[in-house]
Design a protein around this motif. Structure first.
Motif, PDB file in Angstrom:
ATOM      1  N   TYR A  84      18.348  -8.045   9.095  1.00  0.00           N
ATOM      2  CA  TYR A  84      17.455  -8.425  10.193  1.00  0.00           C
ATOM      3  C   TYR A  84      17.066  -7.202  11.026  1.00  0.00           C
ATOM      4  N   MET A  85      18.046  -6.375  11.369  1.00  0.00           N
ATOM      5  CA  MET A  85      17.770  -5.185  12.193  1.00  0.00           C
ATOM      6  C   MET A  85      16.904  -4.178  11.436  1.00  0.00           C
ATOM      7  N   ILE A  86      17.108  -4.045  10.142  1.00  0.00           N
ATOM      8  CA  ILE A  86      16.252  -3.159   9.339  1.00  0.00           C
ATOM      9  C   ILE A  86      14.823  -3.685   9.366  1.00  0.00           C
ATOM     10  N   GLY A  87      14.665  -4.999   9.220  1.00  0.00           N
ATOM     11  CA  GLY A  87      13.336  -5.601   9.281  1.00  0.00           C
ATOM     12  C   GLY A  87      12.664  -5.357  10.617  1.00  0.00           C
ATOM     13  N   ILE A  88      13.396  -5.543  11.703  1.00  0.00           N
ATOM     14  CA  ILE A  88      12.844  -5.284  13.038  1.00  0.00           C
ATOM     15  C   ILE A  88      12.444  -3.819  13.167  1.00  0.00           C
ATOM     16  N   THR A  89      13.283  -2.916  12.691  1.00  0.00           N
ATOM     17  CA  THR A  89      12.989  -1.491  12.783  1.00  0.00           C
ATOM     18  C   THR A  89      11.724  -1.133  12.015  1.00  0.00           C
ATOM     19  N   VAL A  90      11.600  -1.640  10.799  1.00  0.00           N
ATOM     20  CA  VAL A  90      10.404  -1.363   9.984  1.00  0.00           C
ATOM     21  C   VAL A  90       9.157  -1.905  10.680  1.00  0.00           C
ATOM     22  N   MET A  91       9.236  -3.141  11.183  1.00  0.00           N
ATOM     23  CA  MET A  91       8.077  -3.742  11.847  1.00  0.00           C
ATOM     24  C   MET A  91       7.722  -3.010  13.135  1.00  0.00           C
ATOM     25  N   LEU A  92       8.724  -2.596  13.892  1.00  0.00           N
ATOM     26  CA  LEU A  92       8.477  -1.858  15.127  1.00  0.00           C
ATOM     27  C   LEU A  92       7.826  -0.515  14.831  1.00  0.00           C
ATOM     28  N   LEU A  93       8.326   0.192  13.828  1.00  0.00           N
ATOM     29  CA  LEU A  93       7.725   1.473  13.445  1.00  0.00           C
ATOM     30  C   LEU A  93       6.294   1.285  12.962  1.00  0.00           C
ATOM     31  N   SER A  94       6.042   0.214  12.238  1.00  0.00           N
ATOM     32  CA  SER A  94       4.679  -0.077  11.782  1.00  0.00           C
ATOM     33  C   SER A  94       3.752  -0.330  12.969  1.00  0.00           C
ATOM     34  N   GLY A  95       4.219  -1.111  13.943  1.00  0.00           N
ATOM     35  CA  GLY A  95       3.423  -1.375  15.143  1.00  0.00           C
ATOM     36  C   GLY A  95       3.161  -0.117  15.947  1.00  0.00           C
ATOM     37  N   LEU A  96       4.178   0.709  16.093  1.00  0.00           N
ATOM     38  CA  LEU A  96       4.001   1.971  16.817  1.00  0.00           C
ATOM     39  C   LEU A  96       3.026   2.895  16.090  1.00  0.00           C
ATOM     40  N   ASN A  97       3.050   2.872  14.760  1.00  0.00           N
ATOM     41  CA  ASN A  97       2.111   3.672  13.986  1.00  0.00           C
ATOM     42  C   ASN A  97       0.669   3.190  14.200  1.00  0.00           C
ATOM     43  N   GLN A  98       0.471   1.873  14.251  1.00  0.00           N
ATOM     44  CA  GLN A  98      -0.865   1.340  14.536  1.00  0.00           C
ATOM     45  C   GLN A  98      -1.338   1.790  15.911  1.00  0.00           C
ATOM     46  N   PHE A  99      -0.446   1.706  16.898  1.00  0.00           N
ATOM     47  CA  PHE A  99      -0.793   2.144  18.249  1.00  0.00           C
ATOM     48  C   PHE A  99      -1.121   3.633  18.274  1.00  0.00           C
ATOM     49  N   ARG A 100      -0.343   4.429  17.542  1.00  0.00           N
ATOM     50  CA  ARG A 100      -0.592   5.871  17.479  1.00  0.00           C
ATOM     51  C   ARG A 100      -1.963   6.164  16.884  1.00  0.00           C
ATOM     52  N   ARG A 101      -2.344   5.430  15.825  1.00  0.00           N
ATOM     53  CA  ARG A 101      -3.652   5.639  15.193  1.00  0.00           C
ATOM     54  C   ARG A 101      -4.792   5.270  16.143  1.00  0.00           C
ATOM     55  N   ILE A 102      -4.629   4.170  16.887  1.00  0.00           N
ATOM     56  CA  ILE A 102      -5.655   3.784  17.864  1.00  0.00           C
ATOM     57  C   ILE A 102      -5.766   4.838  18.955  1.00  0.00           C
ATOM     58  N   TRP A 103      -4.628   5.312  19.447  1.00  0.00           N
ATOM     59  CA  TRP A 103      -4.633   6.342  20.488  1.00  0.00           C
ATOM     60  C   TRP A 103      -5.310   7.617  19.985  1.00  0.00           C
ATOM     61  N   HIS A 104      -5.058   7.994  18.738  1.00  0.00           N
ATOM     62  CA  HIS A 104      -5.663   9.193  18.145  1.00  0.00           C
ATOM     63  C   HIS A 104      -7.185   9.031  18.051  1.00  0.00           C
ATOM     64  N   ILE A 105      -7.648   7.862  17.632  1.00  0.00           N
ATOM     65  CA  ILE A 105      -9.094   7.616  17.556  1.00  0.00           C
ATOM     66  C   ILE A 105      -9.703   7.694  18.956  1.00  0.00           C
ATOM     67  N   ARG A 106      -9.043   7.091  19.927  1.00  0.00           N
ATOM     68  CA  ARG A 106      -9.556   7.118  21.306  1.00  0.00           C
ATOM     69  C   ARG A 106      -9.623   8.539  21.839  1.00  0.00           C
ATOM     70  N   LYS A 107      -8.613   9.320  21.546  1.00  0.00           N
ATOM     71  CA  LYS A 107      -8.553  10.696  22.053  1.00  0.00           C
ATOM     72  C   LYS A 107      -9.625  11.584  21.426  1.00  0.00           C
ATOM     73  N   ASN A 108      -9.892  11.401  20.125  1.00  0.00           N
ATOM     74  CA  ASN A 108     -10.796  12.299  19.406  1.00  0.00           C
ATOM     75  C   ASN A 108     -12.218  11.761  19.226  1.00  0.00           C
ATOM     76  N   GLY A 109     -12.443  10.493  19.544  1.00  0.00           N
ATOM     77  CA  GLY A 109     -13.774   9.916  19.363  1.00  0.00           C
ATOM     78  C   GLY A 109     -14.693  10.219  20.531  1.00  0.00           C
ATOM     79  N   LEU A 110     -15.959   9.863  20.355  1.00  0.00           N
ATOM     80  CA  LEU A 110     -16.967  10.011  21.406  1.00  0.00           C
ATOM     81  C   LEU A 110     -16.857   8.811  22.337  1.00  0.00           C
ATOM     82  N   ARG A 111     -16.502   9.061  23.606  1.00  0.00           N
ATOM     83  CA  ARG A 111     -16.288   7.980  24.572  1.00  0.00           C
ATOM     84  C   ARG A 111     -17.473   7.851  25.510  1.00  0.00           C
TER      85      ARG A 111
END
Length: 187
Positions: A84-111
């Motif tokens: 269960y904890m491994i599953g939570i860790t994998v899902m949390l890391l996946s969610g954080l990666n999605q957030f990181r990608r959105i933040w990267h697009i926001r930072k580097n895109g034309l606003r």
């Protein structure tokens, strides 16, 4: 207290029943807003209801509470907890990666700023338009009419606060990653 396995089984059954109700009674008959509300409430209920202790047996019946004290059961429980904890860790890391990608697009895109206190970010990294919180993310679109239609659609998501629902459902998906019905509700 219920055993974790019993809780998981009951939450799967509860989720399945809510999915059947959704497919049979809600999906084709009600408005989009009502469907969203039902799915949100059903997701919460499918996690809460199995945790309730509701006595349904007569007083003469012996009820089983808790986890057996045998060594094999404790070992199985420990292994289950690690999985269960491994599953939570994998899902949390996946969610954080999605957030990181959105933040990267926001930072580097034309606003650019728009009405309703909304920011539009245009980037070649965006393949499909989406919105998150008060920002609309768009790919390079040459046709102004197409761009304005997409903008209006994404703006409606922002005004209806769909990002907050998505964040809540992602948290449920992290905590209840083992439940396939939670995954279906978040599509």
């Amino acid at each position: 207290m219920k055993s974790p396995l019993l809780y998981i089984i009951e939450s799967l059954i509860c989720s399945g029943l809510f999915l059947i109700v959704y497919q049979c009674l809600i999906a084709r008959v009600t408005s989009w807003q009502m469907q969203r509300r039902f799915l949100l409430i059903a997701s919460i209920a499918a996690c809460v209801i199995p945790g309730l202790q509701i006595p349904v047996l007569s007083s003469g019946t012996v009820m089983y509470y808790g986890i057996p004290a045998e060594t094999e059961s404790n070992t199985a429980l420990t292994i289950g907890l690690y999985v269960y904890m491994i599953g939570i860790t994998v899902m949390l890391l996946s969610g954080l990666n999605q957030f990181r990608r959105i933040w990267h697009i926001r930072k580097n895109g034309l606003r650019t700023s728009h009405e309703h206190n909304v920011t539009v970010v245009t980037s070649t990294k965006v393949k499909t338009p989406f919105s998150f919180l008060r920002t609309i993310y768009l790919p390079q679109i040459d046709k102004e009419t197409e761009r304005s239609h997409i903008f209006a659609h994404e703006l409606s998501h922002i005004l209806h606060r769909h990002s907050l629902e998505r964040i809540f459902m992602e948290v449920l998906k992290i905590l209840f990653w083992f439940n396939p019905f939670i995954w279906l509700f978040t599509i």
